[in-house]
Design a protein around this motif. Sequence first.
Motif, short mmCIF file in Angstrom:
data_model
loop_
_atom_site.label_atom_id
_atom_site.label_comp_id
_atom_site.label_asym_id
_atom_site.label_seq_id
_atom_site.Cartn_x
_atom_site.Cartn_y
_atom_site.Cartn_z
N LEU A 1 -30.35 -32.37 31.98
CA LEU A 1 -29.48 -32.79 30.85
C LEU A 1 -28.25 -33.52 31.33
O LEU A 1 -27.69 -33.00 32.15
CB LEU A 1 -29.24 -31.50 29.72
CG LEU A 1 -29.96 -30.99 28.94
CD1 LEU A 1 -31.43 -30.52 29.68
CD2 LEU A 1 -29.47 -29.60 28.13
N GLY A 2 -28.05 -34.72 30.64
CA GLY A 2 -26.73 -35.55 30.85
C GLY A 2 -26.23 -36.12 29.95
O GLY A 2 -26.44 -36.23 29.00
N ARG B 1 -28.59 -44.11 28.75
CA ARG B 1 -29.53 -43.12 28.49
C ARG B 1 -30.75 -43.29 29.37
O ARG B 1 -30.91 -42.67 30.38
CB ARG B 1 -29.89 -42.54 27.21
CG ARG B 1 -28.69 -42.28 26.33
CD ARG B 1 -29.14 -41.77 25.05
NE ARG B 1 -29.58 -42.85 24.19
CZ ARG B 1 -29.40 -43.10 22.89
NH1 ARG B 1 -28.57 -42.43 22.12
NH2 ARG B 1 -29.90 -44.24 22.26
N GLU B 2 -31.42 -44.55 28.92
CA GLU B 2 -32.56 -45.09 29.71
C GLU B 2 -32.34 -45.44 31.12
O GLU B 2 -33.08 -45.37 31.89
CB GLU B 2 -33.49 -46.15 28.97
CG GLU B 2 -34.52 -46.64 29.44
CD GLU B 2 -35.12 -47.70 28.76
OE1 GLU B 2 -36.55 -48.18 28.76
OE2 GLU B 2 -34.64 -48.21 27.54
N TYR B 3 -31.43 -45.83 31.28
CA TYR B 3 -30.78 -46.47 32.59
C TYR B 3 -30.46 -45.12 33.66
O TYR B 3 -30.95 -45.27 34.64
CB TYR B 3 -29.44 -47.12 32.78
CG TYR B 3 -28.84 -47.56 33.98
CD1 TYR B 3 -29.75 -47.76 35.07
CD2 TYR B 3 -27.43 -47.93 33.89
CE1 TYR B 3 -29.21 -48.22 36.34
CE2 TYR B 3 -26.86 -48.18 34.99
CZ TYR B 3 -27.57 -48.45 36.45
OH TYR B 3 -27.26 -48.75 37.71
N ALA B 4 -29.83 -44.12 33.03
CA ALA B 4 -29.76 -42.72 33.87
C ALA B 4 -31.19 -42.48 34.31
O ALA B 4 -31.35 -41.83 35.48
CB ALA B 4 -28.88 -41.79 33.04
N VAL B 5 -31.95 -42.19 33.35
CA VAL B 5 -33.45 -41.63 33.35
C VAL B 5 -34.23 -42.49 34.55
O VAL B 5 -34.59 -41.74 35.46
CB VAL B 5 -34.17 -41.57 32.16
CG1 VAL B 5 -35.62 -41.22 32.35
CG2 VAL B 5 -33.51 -40.64 31.14
N ALA B 6 -34.03 -43.66 34.36
CA ALA B 6 -35.00 -44.70 35.42
C ALA B 6 -34.43 -44.44 36.59
O ALA B 6 -35.07 -44.11 37.68
CB ALA B 6 -34.70 -46.09 35.14
N ALA B 7 -32.83 -44.37 36.87
CA ALA B 7 -32.49 -44.03 38.21
C ALA B 7 -32.76 -42.80 38.87
O ALA B 7 -33.16 -42.69 40.02
CB ALA B 7 -30.96 -44.11 37.95
N LEU B 8 -32.71 -41.84 38.22
CA LEU B 8 -33.13 -40.31 38.40
C LEU B 8 -34.46 -40.41 38.81
O LEU B 8 -34.88 -39.72 39.85
CB LEU B 8 -32.82 -39.20 37.48
CG LEU B 8 -31.43 -38.98 37.00
CD1 LEU B 8 -31.16 -38.28 35.66
CD2 LEU B 8 -30.94 -38.11 38.35
N PHE C 1 -36.10 -35.04 30.93
CA PHE C 1 -34.99 -35.61 30.76
C PHE C 1 -34.34 -35.86 29.58
O PHE C 1 -34.97 -36.49 28.80
CB PHE C 1 -34.84 -37.13 31.87
CG PHE C 1 -35.28 -37.02 33.09
CD1 PHE C 1 -34.56 -36.71 33.99
CD2 PHE C 1 -36.60 -37.00 33.49
CE1 PHE C 1 -34.98 -36.65 35.57
CE2 PHE C 1 -37.23 -37.04 34.71
CZ PHE C 1 -36.23 -36.77 35.84
N VAL C 2 -32.92 -35.19 29.23
CA VAL C 2 -32.45 -35.41 28.16
C VAL C 2 -31.07 -36.04 28.22
O VAL C 2 -30.21 -35.34 28.77
CB VAL C 2 -32.41 -34.12 27.25
CG1 VAL C 2 -31.71 -34.38 25.92
CG2 VAL C 2 -33.60 -33.46 27.02
N GLN D 1 -32.61 -27.45 23.27
CA GLN D 1 -32.48 -28.85 23.18
C GLN D 1 -33.49 -29.66 23.12
O GLN D 1 -34.72 -29.33 23.70
CB GLN D 1 -31.87 -29.15 24.56
CG GLN D 1 -31.56 -30.49 25.10
CD GLN D 1 -30.33 -31.18 24.09
OE1 GLN D 1 -29.18 -30.49 24.16
NE2 GLN D 1 -30.54 -32.19 23.19
N ILE D 2 -33.67 -30.59 22.21
CA ILE D 2 -34.76 -31.64 21.80
C ILE D 2 -34.10 -32.98 22.06
O ILE D 2 -33.24 -33.44 21.51
CB ILE D 2 -35.15 -31.09 20.53
CG1 ILE D 2 -35.62 -29.95 20.33
CG2 ILE D 2 -36.46 -32.05 20.04
CD1 ILE D 2 -36.40 -29.39 18.98
#
Length: 370
Positions: free
Chosen positions: A40-41, A54-61, A82-83, A163-164
């Motif tokens: 969760l970020g 949001r999408e950038y963070a998920v892609a990086a992770l 990933f949320v 969390q959803i």
Amino acid sequence: MRTTSVGVVRIATKGPGDVSGLMTMIDSGAIDPNDILAVLGKTEGNGGVNDFTREYAVAALCTALAPHLRLSPQEVEHRIAFVMSGGTEGVLSPHITVFTRSRADQGTAGVAGKRLSIGMAHTRDFLPEELGRSAQIAETARAVKAAMGDAGIADPADVHFVQIKCPLLTSDRIEAAGARGNKTATTSAYGSMAYSRGASALGVAVALGEIAPDIRDEDVLRSHDLFSSVASTSSGIELMHNVVIVLGNSASSASEFEIGHAVMTDAIDSAAVIAALSSVGLGIAPQATAGRELVNIFAKAEAAPNGSVRGFRHTMLEDTDISSTRHARAAVGGLIGGLAGTGAVYVSGGAEHQGPPGGGPVAVIARLPD
């Protein structure tokens, strides 16, 4: 019998693409990447439809974790929940919270009481015309029950935060529904975020028995007396299904952490935040209660729809320069940050059917003494 061990760690980030803190913990052996179940970020975007942090963070992770898991980045995204919640207004600080789950070792026989547990489930993909309506409510309720089973939680009273991550509408998705002869709940992409969040929250309330299951489409965003006390929903453009993460306490967990919650009745409800801290044996900052340590706080925030807070008018809904969700995150983030002693807390805007109107749930995770 203790069967699982759940870990949780909060890691500061320098930007939405910063994975250095997580990689350092993996390289040192502090985190086993194979045990990561959810991340969760909070990212420093605007929290709106076009918040690509949001999408950038998920892609990086996903890219960073892929070699460690021997998977493609796409496979990582399907394996780990990933949320990402955009918007770190005011004192809120960008960070990620990593949840791990592994088998409990044999040295946990002395663990007493219920400890932090986590479970995850997914709904099916939704059609655009199903967002914000009864189909999304029913599917979410099913997924919440499945996630409770995954967490080893039988009693809804032991669920303290759900969390959803849920979808939103775009012009293409709205046009696709129209081509099939169907109308969507709204033709506004931004407005669809509220519909999706609200329907998802009502699904949580149905699953936990907080409200009756006979919810109608017209109840979404209109029947404000219907809400969940533990739901936290966040809309994003990057998916068409709901990702459900249930956090609670279970006798099957040998975790060194515990979670509790309270419900804020409005954006300045400091008593509720203090009650949430107290539920896991913590006081207000500085927390030094019986060796317990604050890990993170998770809360929802929204501008009261009636336009006032405790009888005084607020202007959050009338500001054409700044979205009301950004105002609310900043206000609630400042309140919680002051009581917690840190701005690195997870405060998400848009609390439709998540707590009473103008309020929202607030959950606290604490590390217990050795």
